[in-house]
Design a protein around this motif. Sequence first.
Motif, short mmCIF file in Angstrom:
data_model
loop_
_atom_site.label_atom_id
_atom_site.label_comp_id
_atom_site.label_asym_id
_atom_site.label_seq_id
_atom_site.Cartn_x
_atom_site.Cartn_y
_atom_site.Cartn_z
N VAL A 109 38.85 47.28 38.44
CA VAL A 109 38.32 46.41 39.18
C VAL A 109 36.49 46.54 39.43
O VAL A 109 35.49 45.27 39.12
N GLN B 16 52.56 49.04 36.14
CA GLN B 16 52.00 48.11 36.76
C GLN B 16 51.06 48.24 37.98
O GLN B 16 50.37 47.69 38.19
N GLU B 17 50.29 49.89 37.96
CA GLU B 17 49.65 50.10 38.33
C GLU B 17 48.48 50.19 38.39
O GLU B 17 47.00 50.62 38.17
N LEU C 41 45.65 48.03 35.78
CA LEU C 41 45.13 45.98 34.93
C LEU C 41 45.50 46.57 33.49
O LEU C 41 45.50 46.83 32.72
N ALA D 241 37.49 36.95 28.61
CA ALA D 241 36.63 36.93 27.43
C ALA D 241 36.36 37.03 26.53
O ALA D 241 35.54 36.35 25.82
N PHE E 285 62.80 36.38 35.89
CA PHE E 285 62.90 35.20 36.76
C PHE E 285 61.55 34.69 36.93
O PHE E 285 60.56 36.01 37.09
N MET F 93 58.69 36.70 38.03
CA MET F 93 58.75 37.59 38.84
C MET F 93 59.37 38.90 37.55
O MET F 93 60.11 38.61 37.04
N SER G 122 50.26 47.45 42.00
CA SER G 122 48.30 47.16 42.49
C SER G 122 47.61 46.35 40.97
O SER G 122 46.58 45.74 41.33
N ALA G 123 48.29 46.63 40.16
CA ALA G 123 47.40 45.34 38.98
C ALA G 123 47.76 44.04 39.20
O ALA G 123 46.46 43.58 38.89
N ALA H 200 44.92 43.56 41.81
CA ALA H 200 43.54 43.55 40.80
C ALA H 200 43.04 42.72 40.33
O ALA H 200 42.29 42.17 40.35
N LYS H 201 44.28 42.06 39.74
CA LYS H 201 43.87 40.62 38.80
C LYS H 201 43.35 39.93 40.04
O LYS H 201 42.25 39.03 39.45
N ARG I 54 41.99 39.73 42.88
CA ARG I 54 40.59 39.78 43.58
C ARG I 54 39.56 40.34 42.62
O ARG I 54 38.15 39.18 42.90
N LEU I 55 40.08 40.00 41.64
CA LEU I 55 38.63 39.91 40.21
C LEU I 55 38.39 38.08 39.97
O LEU I 55 37.29 38.36 40.27
N GLN I 56 39.15 38.35 39.37
CA GLN I 56 39.14 36.53 39.54
C GLN I 56 38.73 35.67 40.55
O GLN I 56 37.31 34.85 40.22
N VAL J 141 36.67 37.20 42.75
CA VAL J 141 35.11 37.82 43.35
C VAL J 141 34.09 36.98 41.68
O VAL J 141 32.77 36.64 42.36
N LEU J 142 34.94 37.45 41.17
CA LEU J 142 33.83 36.54 39.36
C LEU J 142 33.82 35.47 39.75
O LEU J 142 32.41 34.72 39.10
N ASP K 247 30.79 35.20 41.93
CA ASP K 247 29.91 35.87 40.85
C ASP K 247 28.90 35.05 39.85
O ASP K 247 27.65 35.12 40.07
N ARG K 248 29.76 34.05 39.06
CA ARG K 248 29.55 33.22 37.77
C ARG K 248 28.70 32.31 38.36
O ARG K 248 28.06 31.85 37.91
N ASP L 32 38.48 31.19 31.49
CA ASP L 32 37.06 31.69 29.79
C ASP L 32 36.27 31.36 30.56
O ASP L 32 35.54 30.65 29.51
N ARG L 33 35.72 32.13 30.99
CA ARG L 33 34.40 32.33 31.35
C ARG L 33 33.88 30.95 31.70
O ARG L 33 31.94 30.51 32.27
#
Lengths: 272, 110
Positions: free
Chosen positions: A150, A186-187, A189, A199, A272, B1, B17-18, B21-22, B24-26, B28-29, B32-33, B71-72
């Motif tokens: 991250v 999946q641990e 990204l 992007a 699903f 699922m 956790s992935a 992570a995604k 949280r990143l989206q 925070v970005l 930021d942006r 897409d930014r």
Amino acid sequence: MTAPSSRFILICSGKGGVGKTTLTANLGIALARQGARTAVLDADFGLRNLDLLLGLENRIVYTAQEVLAGSCRLEQALVKHKQQPNLALLPAGNPRMLEWLKPEDMRRIAAMVGEQFDYVLIDAPAGIEGGFRNAMAAAREAIVVTTPEVSAVRDADRVIGLLNSEGVKPIQLVLNRVRPKMMASQEMLAVDDVTDILALPLLGLVLEDEQVIVSTNRGEPLTLGEGGSPAARAYINVARRLRGEDVPLIDPSKERQGLRARIGRLMHTKIF
Amino acid sequence: MTLRDLIDKLLRRQPASAGTAKQRLQLVLAHDRSDLNPELLEQMRREILEVVSRYVEIDMEEGDVSLATEDRVTALVANLPIRRARTPGEGGSGRSGENRPQPVSSPIRS
């Protein structure tokens, strides 16, 4: 004698320690081995390390600053790599002369280097402050290096914003230190997560590889050898793609064979 | 699922956790942006709700103004469930009664 087709490529990341300098060293050697005249410019003059990774730390006498001041010729400051004479290193400056360089200086020195080389790779310092802006001033295109973490992705995004506002393009992404096993469970990204969020098109995917540390210890970039390790192959492919070759990207999930890998793939199939 | 998610749920384990992570990143970005800090966003949210509630009665509890990014391009997304119009018969979309939440989004240059 100018080479109008010279490419000035900034290698940057925002966050430190994600593998910018390692990429610059390996990409430089790989391009040189593929026949391109390549110069690597260490724009991180406060904390320079490119010389160390290339094994050239004992051969630096002058830097870009002496060239700009007129106290030596460019040829004297360029340090040629012994095994790979197509590659030369130019340190931007000397840590004791920090205040001196401006974006305009970097533009001038890069233009001088570009007269003799096909590729000028500029290793940017971490951060988004003055040193980074200097480095960016000399570039026309950029490679952003990040890892699937991250903090690295967030910092990469800031840098991409700055590159966009300066009109540096194309900007391509190298995803470093990928761990297929963690991605499968999946641990970590996923590759698509990172490319979607930032992007950017993917120029290369480098798997986590202990050989990188070994090669750093020796001051011999992996691409100097016969390219047996996963990271060496990845760096060589980045160089080939940069030169316009169509080389398919590896699929991290296919890097792992056997039952455990198959179970891993089954576990993240959508049910699903 | 995915199968993994299902097993995690059955065993009451923490999900992988992935995905976290995604998300949280989206988030925070998006901040930021747009260079908007949470405090300014909160102020903007209050003011938008205030203006909108002059015309229609909205559900303050359900109301949501947030940043989303794709897409930014960062978008301000407002989801304001309308209970009923303030003055029936007046104003374009001021139908009375239960209306569905109308997402309104406006892109911010990033």
